[in-house]
Design a protein around this motif. Sequence first.
Motif, PDB file in Angstrom:
ATOM      1  N   ALA A 137       0.835  -1.212   0.000  1.00  0.00           N
ATOM      2  CA  ALA A 137       0.000   0.000   0.000  1.00  0.00           C
ATOM      3  C   ALA A 137       0.869   1.261   0.000  1.00  0.00           C
ATOM      4  CB  ALA A 137      -0.926  -0.017   1.216  1.00  0.00           C
ATOM      5  N   TRP A 138       1.867   1.286   0.869  1.00  0.00           N
ATOM      6  CA  TRP A 138       2.741   2.465   0.937  1.00  0.00           C
ATOM      7  C   TRP A 138       3.483   2.645  -0.391  1.00  0.00           C
ATOM      8  CZ3 TRP A 138       3.341   6.911   3.082  1.00  0.00           C
ATOM      9  CH2 TRP A 138       4.564   7.572   3.016  1.00  0.00           C
ATOM     10  N   GLY A 139       4.035   1.563  -0.925  1.00  0.00           N
ATOM     11  CA  GLY A 139       4.814   1.641  -2.162  1.00  0.00           C
ATOM     12  C   GLY A 139       3.985   2.142  -3.332  1.00  0.00           C
ATOM     13  N   ARG A 140       2.722   1.785  -3.362  1.00  0.00           N
ATOM     14  CA  ARG A 140       1.887   2.160  -4.503  1.00  0.00           C
ATOM     15  C   ARG A 140       1.271   3.549  -4.363  1.00  0.00           C
ATOM     16  NH1 ARG A 140       2.010   0.376  -9.726  1.00  0.00           N
ATOM     17  NH2 ARG A 140       0.016   0.732 -10.700  1.00  0.00           N
ATOM     18  N   PHE A 141       0.974   3.970  -3.134  1.00  0.00           N
ATOM     19  CA  PHE A 141       0.218   5.219  -2.959  1.00  0.00           C
ATOM     20  C   PHE A 141       1.011   6.385  -2.395  1.00  0.00           C
ATOM     21  CE2 PHE A 141      -3.291   2.021  -2.832  1.00  0.00           C
ATOM     22  CZ  PHE A 141      -3.862   2.395  -4.041  1.00  0.00           C
ATOM     23  N   MET A 142       2.263   6.166  -1.966  1.00  0.00           N
ATOM     24  CA  MET A 142       3.013   7.274  -1.362  1.00  0.00           C
ATOM     25  C   MET A 142       3.232   8.424  -2.350  1.00  0.00           C
ATOM     26  SD  MET A 142       6.723   5.391  -1.219  1.00  0.00           S
ATOM     27  CE  MET A 142       7.750   6.664  -0.603  1.00  0.00           C
ATOM     28  N   TYR A 143       3.293   8.109  -3.641  1.00  0.00           N
ATOM     29  CA  TYR A 143       3.424   9.149  -4.663  1.00  0.00           C
ATOM     30  C   TYR A 143       2.150   9.201  -5.498  1.00  0.00           C
ATOM     31  CZ  TYR A 143       8.359   8.586  -3.441  1.00  0.00           C
ATOM     32  OH  TYR A 143       9.542   8.488  -2.764  1.00  0.00           O
ATOM     33  N   THR A 144       1.960  10.335  -6.193  1.00  0.00           N
ATOM     34  CA  THR A 144       0.748  10.498  -7.007  1.00  0.00           C
ATOM     35  C   THR A 144       0.762   9.506  -8.185  1.00  0.00           C
ATOM     36  OG1 THR A 144       1.922  12.315  -8.037  1.00  0.00           O
ATOM     37  CG2 THR A 144       0.208  12.894  -6.449  1.00  0.00           C
ATOM     38  N   ASP A 146       0.684   9.627 -11.309  1.00  0.00           N
ATOM     39  CA  ASP A 146       1.551   9.847 -12.474  1.00  0.00           C
ATOM     40  C   ASP A 146       2.972   9.325 -12.222  1.00  0.00           C
ATOM     41  OD1 ASP A 146       1.398  12.064 -10.609  1.00  0.00           O
ATOM     42  OD2 ASP A 146       2.933  13.014 -11.836  1.00  0.00           O
ATOM     43  N   GLN A 147       3.352   9.204 -10.923  1.00  0.00           N
ATOM     44  CA  GLN A 147       4.688   8.674 -10.609  1.00  0.00           C
ATOM     45  C   GLN A 147       4.620   7.216 -10.165  1.00  0.00           C
ATOM     46  OE1 GLN A 147       7.229  11.366  -8.146  1.00  0.00           O
ATOM     47  NE2 GLN A 147       5.355  12.562  -8.057  1.00  0.00           N
ATOM     48  N   ALA A 148       3.438   6.651 -10.146  1.00  0.00           N
ATOM     49  CA  ALA A 148       3.278   5.304  -9.587  1.00  0.00           C
ATOM     50  C   ALA A 148       2.378   4.458 -10.487  1.00  0.00           C
ATOM     51  CB  ALA A 148       2.690   5.394  -8.174  1.00  0.00           C
ATOM     52  N   ASP A 149       2.696   4.472 -11.789  1.00  0.00           N
ATOM     53  CA  ASP A 149       1.823   3.750 -12.724  1.00  0.00           C
ATOM     54  C   ASP A 149       2.529   2.555 -13.357  1.00  0.00           C
ATOM     55  OD1 ASP A 149       3.590   5.029 -14.317  1.00  0.00           O
ATOM     56  OD2 ASP A 149       2.108   5.879 -15.698  1.00  0.00           O
ATOM     57  N   TRP A 150       3.521   1.988 -12.632  1.00  0.00           N
ATOM     58  CA  TRP A 150       4.214   0.843 -13.197  1.00  0.00           C
ATOM     59  C   TRP A 150       3.262  -0.344 -13.294  1.00  0.00           C
ATOM     60  CZ3 TRP A 150       5.461   3.241  -8.579  1.00  0.00           C
ATOM     61  CH2 TRP A 150       5.109   2.550  -7.426  1.00  0.00           C
ATOM     62  N   PRO A 151       3.539  -1.228 -14.254  1.00  0.00           N
ATOM     63  CA  PRO A 151       2.631  -2.359 -14.458  1.00  0.00           C
ATOM     64  C   PRO A 151       2.618  -3.342 -13.291  1.00  0.00           C
ATOM     65  CG  PRO A 151       4.120  -2.083 -16.327  1.00  0.00           C
ATOM     66  CD  PRO A 151       4.619  -1.186 -15.249  1.00  0.00           C
ATOM     67  N   GLY A 204     -10.571 -17.445  -9.644  1.00  0.00           N
ATOM     68  CA  GLY A 204     -10.928 -16.224  -8.917  1.00  0.00           C
ATOM     69  C   GLY A 204     -10.009 -15.900  -7.743  1.00  0.00           C
ATOM     70  N   ARG A 205      -9.034 -16.770  -7.475  1.00  0.00           N
ATOM     71  CA  ARG A 205      -8.149 -16.523  -6.342  1.00  0.00           C
ATOM     72  C   ARG A 205      -6.764 -16.143  -6.865  1.00  0.00           C
ATOM     73  NH1 ARG A 205      -7.198 -19.705  -0.814  1.00  0.00           N
ATOM     74  NH2 ARG A 205      -5.505 -20.978  -1.604  1.00  0.00           N
ATOM     75  N   VAL A 206      -6.181 -15.065  -6.329  1.00  0.00           N
ATOM     76  CA  VAL A 206      -4.851 -14.651  -6.793  1.00  0.00           C
ATOM     77  C   VAL A 206      -3.818 -15.646  -6.271  1.00  0.00           C
ATOM     78  CG1 VAL A 206      -3.096 -12.842  -6.731  1.00  0.00           C
ATOM     79  CG2 VAL A 206      -5.493 -12.232  -6.953  1.00  0.00           C
ATOM     80  N   ILE A 207      -2.992 -16.157  -7.184  1.00  0.00           N
ATOM     81  CA  ILE A 207      -1.986 -17.153  -6.814  1.00  0.00           C
ATOM     82  C   ILE A 207      -0.558 -16.659  -7.105  1.00  0.00           C
ATOM     83  CG2 ILE A 207      -3.443 -19.217  -6.906  1.00  0.00           C
ATOM     84  CD1 ILE A 207      -2.533 -19.518  -9.847  1.00  0.00           C
ATOM     85  N   ALA A 208      -0.444 -15.545  -7.791  1.00  0.00           N
ATOM     86  CA  ALA A 208       0.870 -14.925  -8.006  1.00  0.00           C
ATOM     87  C   ALA A 208       0.644 -13.491  -8.460  1.00  0.00           C
ATOM     88  CB  ALA A 208       1.667 -15.676  -9.074  1.00  0.00           C
ATOM     89  N   TRP A 209       1.640 -12.656  -8.190  1.00  0.00           N
ATOM     90  CA  TRP A 209       1.608 -11.304  -8.762  1.00  0.00           C
ATOM     91  C   TRP A 209       3.030 -10.845  -9.082  1.00  0.00           C
ATOM     92  CZ3 TRP A 209       4.549  -8.183  -5.787  1.00  0.00           C
ATOM     93  CH2 TRP A 209       4.520  -8.297  -4.397  1.00  0.00           C
ATOM     94  N   GLY A 210       3.112  -9.878  -9.983  1.00  0.00           N
ATOM     95  CA  GLY A 210       4.382  -9.253 -10.325  1.00  0.00           C
ATOM     96  C   GLY A 210       4.199  -7.739 -10.294  1.00  0.00           C
ATOM     97  N   TRP A 211       5.268  -7.025  -9.984  1.00  0.00           N
ATOM     98  CA  TRP A 211       5.249  -5.559  -9.789  1.00  0.00           C
ATOM     99  C   TRP A 211       6.486  -5.053 -10.512  1.00  0.00           C
ATOM    100  CZ3 TRP A 211       3.190  -2.477  -5.279  1.00  0.00           C
ATOM    101  CH2 TRP A 211       3.996  -1.419  -4.888  1.00  0.00           C
ATOM    102  N   ALA A 212       6.331  -4.286 -11.574  1.00  0.00           N
ATOM    103  CA  ALA A 212       7.455  -3.975 -12.464  1.00  0.00           C
ATOM    104  C   ALA A 212       7.818  -2.498 -12.427  1.00  0.00           C
ATOM    105  CB  ALA A 212       7.108  -4.398 -13.891  1.00  0.00           C
ATOM    106  N   GLN A 213       8.412  -2.064 -11.325  1.00  0.00           N
ATOM    107  CA  GLN A 213       8.863  -0.678 -11.231  1.00  0.00           C
ATOM    108  C   GLN A 213      10.340  -0.652 -11.610  1.00  0.00           C
ATOM    109  OE1 GLN A 213       8.530   1.140  -7.352  1.00  0.00           O
ATOM    110  NE2 GLN A 213       8.833   3.185  -8.142  1.00  0.00           N
ATOM    111  N   PHE A 214      10.589  -0.381 -12.877  1.00  0.00           N
ATOM    112  CA  PHE A 214      11.971  -0.429 -13.384  1.00  0.00           C
ATOM    113  C   PHE A 214      12.742   0.806 -12.933  1.00  0.00           C
ATOM    114  CE2 PHE A 214       9.845  -3.333 -16.268  1.00  0.00           C
ATOM    115  CZ  PHE A 214      10.753  -4.376 -16.244  1.00  0.00           C
TER     116      PHE A 214
END
Length: 293
Positions: free
Chosen positions: A37-44, A46-51, A59-69
Motif C-alpha cells: 500500500a505504501w509503495g503504490r500510494f506514497m506518490y501520485t 503519475d509517478q506510480a503507474d508501473w505495471p 478467482g483466487r490470486v496465486i501470483a503477482w508481479g510488480w514492475a517498477q523499473f
Amino acid sequence: MTVMMRRYGGAPDLRAMQELTQRLWSLASPHHVGDLAWGRFMYTPDQADWPIALWEDRGRVIAWGWAQFPDDLRLQVDPTYPRLLDEVLDWLDELAAGNPREINPLDSQKEVQTALLRRGYRRQESGPYFAYHMRDLADLPAVVLPEGFTARAVAGEADLNQRVAVHRAAWNSTRVTTDSYRAVMAAWPYRPNLDWIVAAPDGRSVANCLIWCDDANKVGLIEPVGTHPEFRRLGLSRAVCLAALHALKDVGATTAIVCPRGDPAYPIPQRLYRSLGFRPYDRTRTYTGAGRR
Ligand SMILES: CC(C)(COP(=O)(O)OP(=O)(O)OC[C@H]1O[C@@H](n2cnc3c(N)ncnc32)[C@H](O)[C@@H]1OP(=O)(O)O)[C@@H](O)C(=O)NCCC(=O)NCCS
C-alpha cells in the motif's frame, strides 16, 4: 485453469495482491500488506503507474508481479504453484526488453535466487540492502518524551497538511503530497490510530511513525518513520515509534517488523530500531539482470 491479467493496479488490484500477501505471510516472506500500500500510494498516480500483473486460479490470486523499473521489481508466488515463478520472471524479463534491472529476494528465498541465476541474473555482493528486523510486542518500554513535546495519533483529514509537512521535512523531498497521502489514508489497511506524530511545544509536528497492521497474522510493519532535521537526536523517533507500537499492541498484534537499510552507507535507521529492541532475522540479496535470457 490459470489466468493472467496485466493491469495498471488501482486500489482493487492492489487489494487482490494483498490477499495473496496476507495469505502467505510469515517471517520467510519478503512482503507485507503495508509495504504494497505504501509503495503504490506514497506518490501520485503519475509517478506510480508501473505495471502490475495478477495470476488467478478460479478467482483466487496465486501470483503477482510488480514492475517498477529498474530496481524495484517484486513478485510473489503461491508455493503450491511453483511453476508460476518462471512465468512471473518471464513477464518481468519481457517488460525489461533487455534493459538493466534488479530483483531483491530475501536471503532465505533460495528457490527465487536459483531461478534468477539460471536466467542469467548476477548476484551483487556489495551495495545497498534491506535488513529485516522484528520485535515481540509483549515487553514494550514506556514512551518518554522531552519536556513540552506530545505524541498522538493523527485525526485523519484534519491533520493531513501537518502530516505531509513533517514527512517532507524528514525526507527532504516533496514527492509525497497532500493528494498522495490522502490516497495512502484511503488504502487498506491504513488506520489513523496507527499513524502517530509528535508535536513540538510550539504545536508543529516534528516526528512521525506509520504502522500498517496485518490483522490476520497479528503483525505490524513500521513504514515510514521520520524526524524533522531541526529536532533530531532528542529521542523523538524512538518515542513516536514506541507510541505507535503500543497502539499496535492495543489493536491485537503480537509482532512488529521493520526493514531499514542494512549496508554501512545508511546506518542510522537500523541503529534506531535496534535501540528499540528490534533484532535482525533476514536480509535482501541483490540480483541484477541485463539482456535477454
Ligand atoms: C532516522 C531518524 C528517524 C532518527 O530520528 P531521531 O528522532 O533523530 O532519532 P532519536 O533521537 O529518537 O534516536 C534514537 C536512537 O537512534 C540512533 N540514532 C539516531 N540518530 C543517530 C545518529 N545521527 N547517529 C547515530 N545514531 C543515531 C541512536 O541509537 C539513538 O539513540 P541514542 O540517542 O540514545 O543513542 C531521522 O534521522 C530521520 O528522519 N532520517 C531520515 C528519514 C529516515 O531515514 N527514516 C528511517 C527510514 S527506515
